[in-house]
Design a protein around this motif. Structure first.
Motif, mmCIF file in Angstrom:
data_model
loop_
_atom_site.group_PDB
_atom_site.id
_atom_site.type_symbol
_atom_site.label_atom_id
_atom_site.label_comp_id
_atom_site.label_asym_id
_atom_site.label_seq_id
_atom_site.Cartn_x
_atom_site.Cartn_y
_atom_site.Cartn_z
ATOM 1 N N GLU A 54 25.459 41.943 -37.628
ATOM 2 C CA GLU A 54 25.179 42.684 -36.679
ATOM 3 C C GLU A 54 24.420 42.074 -35.261
ATOM 4 N N ASP A 60 28.368 45.976 -35.262
ATOM 5 C CA ASP A 60 29.038 44.914 -35.918
ATOM 6 C C ASP A 60 29.533 43.528 -34.835
ATOM 7 N N GLN A 65 33.374 39.812 -38.512
ATOM 8 C CA GLN A 65 33.931 40.716 -39.399
ATOM 9 C C GLN A 65 34.891 40.333 -40.251
#
Length: 165
Positions: A54, A60, A65
């Protein structure tokens, strides 16, 4: 009688000053787990899988990711580190002192891969620069390593015993 009282009082005072090891709670009938210390031995005992990335605002980080989904992980040994799970393996040295983790001289293999994995490699290299505040949460069964960059981005990694992949 006074001697017995004085000896008893001293025993109580000394007992109160004794250090007690911190113990986390555990279910009845199970052994209590203590929190592991953040040191080279603890870092080497686990493979650290990225479970969350984050930015400073709690959003995010898109490029990282892919690492959450692709099982990106860090492997520490002695004073070296390897980052696996992206397109290329990144490797180099590290120094841990006073709650800060600094990666030194990260290099990488140079394979061509899917664009998302190559972007993951770049994002990892960008986030593993400079001094990162490092903290350890959880217990020895499920430790969590939290790395915070100078800009406030937070990488959360879950430890799995290095002997078990």
């Amino acid at each position: 009688m006074k001697k017995i009282l004085v000896v008893s009082a001293l025993s109580l005072l000394l007992g109160a000053c004794a250090q007690i090891a911190p113990v986390s709670s555990s279910a009845p009938g199970t052994a209590a787990m203590t929190s592991p210390s953040l040191n080279a031995a603890t870092l080497s005992a686990y493979h650290w899988y990225l479970i969350k990335a984050e930015d400073a605002r709690g959003r995010d980080i898109p490029a990282l990711q892919t690492g959450v989904n692709a099982a990106l992980y860090l492997v520490f040994s002695d004073q070296s580190i390897a980052v696996r799970g992206g397109c290329n393996t990144q490797f180099g040295g590290y120094v841990l002192k006073a709650g800060a983790l600094q990666f030194k001289g990260l290099a990488s293999t140079m394979m061509a891969c899917d664009l998302a994995l190559m972007e993951l490699d770049q994002a990892v290299a960008l986030h593993l620069k400079g001094d990162l505040a490092a903290g350890l949460l959880g217990d020895a069964r499920t430790p969590v390593l939290v790395l915070t960059t100078a800009g406030g981005d937070v990488l959360t990694l879950e430890g799995k015993p290095a002997s078990v992949k």
